[in-house]
Scaffold this motif. Structure first.
Motif, PDB file in Angstrom:
ATOM      1  N   UNK A 172     -44.390-102.009  52.419  1.00 56.21           N
ATOM      2  CA  UNK A 172     -43.361-101.766  51.403  1.00 56.21           C
ATOM      3  C   UNK A 172     -41.971-102.161  51.888  1.00 56.21           C
ATOM      4  N   UNK A 173     -41.684-101.850  53.143  1.00 54.02           N
ATOM      5  CA  UNK A 173     -40.365-102.189  53.695  1.00 54.02           C
ATOM      6  C   UNK A 173     -40.103-103.679  53.561  1.00 54.02           C
TER       7      UNK A 173
ATOM      8  N   UNK B 285     -39.539-104.786  49.996  1.00 54.32           N
ATOM      9  CA  UNK B 285     -38.207-104.406  49.511  1.00 54.32           C
ATOM     10  C   UNK B 285     -37.134-105.252  50.182  1.00 54.32           C
TER      11      UNK B 285
ATOM     12  N   UNK C 141     -34.121-107.869  48.747  1.00 62.53           N
ATOM     13  CA  UNK C 141     -32.707-107.831  49.144  1.00 62.53           C
ATOM     14  C   UNK C 141     -32.284-109.126  49.825  1.00 62.53           C
TER      15      UNK C 141
ATOM     16  N   UNK D 228     -29.095 -95.733  61.417  1.00 62.71           N
ATOM     17  CA  UNK D 228     -28.941 -96.475  60.164  1.00 62.71           C
ATOM     18  C   UNK D 228     -27.844 -95.838  59.319  1.00 62.71           C
TER      19      UNK D 228
ATOM     20  N   UNK E 168     -36.404 -94.984  45.845  1.00 66.42           N
ATOM     21  CA  UNK E 168     -36.947 -96.001  44.959  1.00 66.42           C
ATOM     22  C   UNK E 168     -38.261 -95.551  44.306  1.00 66.42           C
TER      23      UNK E 168
ATOM     24  N   UNK F  35     -40.340 -96.064  52.593  1.00 67.95           N
ATOM     25  CA  UNK F  35     -40.472 -97.390  53.202  1.00 67.95           C
ATOM     26  C   UNK F  35     -39.604 -98.431  52.494  1.00 67.95           C
ATOM     27  N   UNK F  36     -39.591 -98.382  51.161  1.00 66.11           N
ATOM     28  CA  UNK F  36     -38.775 -99.361  50.427  1.00 66.11           C
ATOM     29  C   UNK F  36     -37.291 -99.075  50.626  1.00 66.11           C
TER      30      UNK F  36
ATOM     31  N   UNK G  19     -35.874 -97.772  53.016  1.00 66.32           N
ATOM     32  CA  UNK G  19     -35.490 -98.128  54.374  1.00 66.32           C
ATOM     33  C   UNK G  19     -34.958 -99.561  54.469  1.00 66.32           C
ATOM     34  N   UNK G  20     -35.489-100.436  53.653  1.00 64.58           N
ATOM     35  CA  UNK G  20     -35.027-101.828  53.684  1.00 64.58           C
ATOM     36  C   UNK G  20     -33.540-101.891  53.374  1.00 64.58           C
ATOM     37  N   UNK G  21     -33.090-101.066  52.437  1.00 55.62           N
ATOM     38  CA  UNK G  21     -31.676-101.034  52.094  1.00 55.62           C
ATOM     39  C   UNK G  21     -30.844-100.605  53.296  1.00 55.62           C
TER      40      UNK G  21
ATOM     41  N   UNK H 182     -31.632-100.601  56.520  1.00 57.49           N
ATOM     42  CA  UNK H 182     -31.710-101.543  57.640  1.00 57.49           C
ATOM     43  C   UNK H 182     -30.834-102.767  57.359  1.00 57.49           C
ATOM     44  N   UNK H 183     -30.948-103.297  56.151  1.00 57.24           N
ATOM     45  CA  UNK H 183     -30.182-104.498  55.821  1.00 57.24           C
ATOM     46  C   UNK H 183     -28.685-104.177  55.762  1.00 57.24           C
TER      47      UNK H 183
ATOM     48  N   UNK I 220     -27.441-103.729  59.334  1.00 53.67           N
ATOM     49  CA  UNK I 220     -27.358-105.033  59.999  1.00 53.67           C
ATOM     50  C   UNK I 220     -26.096-105.775  59.580  1.00 53.67           C
TER      51      UNK I 220
ATOM     52  N   UNK J 274     -26.022-106.684  48.246  1.00 49.10           N
ATOM     53  CA  UNK J 274     -27.254-105.980  47.872  1.00 49.10           C
ATOM     54  C   UNK J 274     -27.406-105.949  46.351  1.00 49.10           C
TER      55      UNK J 274
END
Lengths: 337, 337
Positions: free
Chosen positions: A80-81, A84, A88, B49, B74, B98-99, B101-103, B105-106, B109, B124
């Motif tokens: 999922x990560x 997603x 992005x 994060x 999400x 999990x989804x 988390x992408x926000x 992490x990105x 970063x 984003x």
């Protein structure tokens, strides 16, 4: 070897192949009798996270949570990560599973808090219930650069992003001069309890050589009074996993167990060598290098394979005389077949 | 308001309630006519994060990917990361999907690479196809500290870990003196294209007050020539979501729409107020504060509710005279019911 003798084994490992033997070793040795030292020159920082592929493969394998299909990451993984992150417009060439990500996030958090990679690894392994000691080769950054015909590539760009396609002309280990071996690694090499030192069937160039290149490691291996034995990662002219065979060919080496044996033997680092039945014909040539050779099944498909190879390799090493100056004399025929 | 007049709306928002109205606004206004300014005093650094709960709730809501069950995170979320983190003895009190988390992490970063939070948020939102402009209130760190009878708590410890249990005695916004509003936020407040400024039905103390407390924001709201209208987050003596009602009670305020109206009116920040039909009985009291009042359904259960409230609030604001000095005179009965 008699009961009560030193029984500790130190195994130098890269990823998949090394992890398989490490798992076998962990099951045939008492829980506190195994130290696995992992290459960290494949490590890299990605998305702000410290990724340590070889440490993770060994750790997941020993914890019984490795993904046997992919050869990396965790079993029962979800994605999922990454899905997603793709939405992005993030970088997704390096496949980070959701479970795997927990390791990288927790490791990175601990490193930022000031823990050494050795300490972090011990904490993670403790949480995962791993009895063996898993060590990074160093707490300092060492980064493999792959020299190719089209230019220099960081290891993960070569290995993952470019799928090992570029033709290799050599390697450089950035940071190797400043890096110190993990103190626990050097201590294990010199510990009186250590009875055998194994070089796992890992890529000689990018998994084992960085470990050996750390200041003091080759000297310790030459100085040690215990047998040092390597298991060939090349079987029947190919590598079970990874680009070792392709690299050997591109570097102009024979893609054989002999080629690997010579690679280590040139530096006077080994007391014995283990090759697969498929390569039995190379036994004499390897022994002519001064390396007693065990010929057995080295392809580890089942857990029983891993345990058997671990047991045979340990027994083989224990049967070897120490020290290398007199290796040639010490080898008796029955030992090497 | 005639065709061709300025039509831009600036909405100040916290999380869930604000995001619902923002979604309504985004659907009744042209795509480039909405700026949503989000509270960032709930932001915190967790596991290395940067987490921005209100920005994320607004962003996910506008992108149509918000989790309507939880009110945060999400939709179609999975939880493998958190499960694996638990196995590593990591901190799991803050539920990171999990989804989601992408926000984080990105975002982290990009922030580490030197982008401002305003830029990161734009990137984003762009990737998620959001037409409205979403802004953090500031690119600088502001962190709400909740003063409670048992001591000070960082906001997320109060809100998530301790589930708003401690009795609140006040708030402090660490970093507020050094923080500057996002330049795009101040520019939007002063832009000639801006026709209305809305305060969403968000928590007055921990969602809206930090935005207002930024240097220059209250002055801009007092100075602006366009109507400023707030929607009450208190309906029938309770908050639709979150601890606003509990906080008001603990702070000794009446837990009513009047209480909220007075909270803003004391600082001369509003030209009008929107309350729910359930609180129609408070209309006179609010208008006696000098605030024309729209009474309508403010509980946004369906998408149609969100759109209707957005439309009615915009129309109500556009019907108000500008400026506050003469608010009392400007109010005519038909406008305020």
């Amino acid at each position: 070897m008699t009961e009560g003798s030193p029984r500790h084994c130190v195994a130098l490992s890269g990823g998949v192949g090394g992890a398989k033997l490490a798992l076998g070793l962990s099951r045939v040795l008492p829980g506190d009798s195994l130290t696995v030292v992992c290459n960290t020159a494949d490590d890299f920082d990605h998305l702000g996270l410290r990724i340590c592929p070889d440490l993770d493969t060994v750790m997941y394998t020993l914890a019984g949570i490795s993904n046997r299909v992919t050869g990396w990451g965790q079993a029962h993984e979800t994605w999922s990560f990454l899905e997603a992150l793709a939405h992005l417009d993030g970088e997704i060439w390096f496949r980070l599973g959701d479970r795997d990500l927990a390791t990288h996030v927790e490791r990175t958090r601990r490193l930022r808090a000031g823990e050494t990679l050795t300490d972090v690894t011990a904490a993670l392994c403790g949480a995962l219930g791993i009895a063996a000691r898993v060590l990074p080769m160093s707490d300092d950054p060492v980064r493999t650069v792959v020299l190719t015909e089209t230019g220099e590539l960081s290891f993960q760009h070569y290995f993952v992003r470019d799928a090992c396609t570029p033709t290799v002309s050599g390697f450089r280990f950035d940071g190797i001069d400043a890096a110190r071996p993990s103190p626990a690694f050097l201590a294990a090499l010199e510990d009186d309890a250590t009875a055998t030192i194994l070089v796992c069937p890992s890529n000689p160039f990018v998994s084992v050589d960085p470990v050996l290149a750390l200041d003091g490691v080759e000297a310790a291996l030459r100085r040690t009074g215990v047998p040092v034995v390597a298991v060939s990662p090349i079987v029947g002219g190919t590598a079970i996993k990874g680009p070792a065979a392709k690299m050997m060919a591109e570097l102009g080496m024979p893609v054989t167990a002999v080629g690997v044996a010579r690679h280590y033997r040139e530096r006077d680092l080994l007391d014995g060598f283990v090759i697969d039945d498929a390569d039995a014909g190379q036994t004499t040539e390897i022994e002519d290098l001064g390396l007693p050779t065990l010929v057995t099944g080295t392809v580890m498909e089942t857990l029983a394979d891993r345990e058997r190879l671990a047991r045979e390799t340990i027994d083989f090493a224990r049967g070897l005389d120490h020290g290398r100056g007199d290796v040639a004399e010490a080898v008796s025929p029955e030992r090497s077949a």
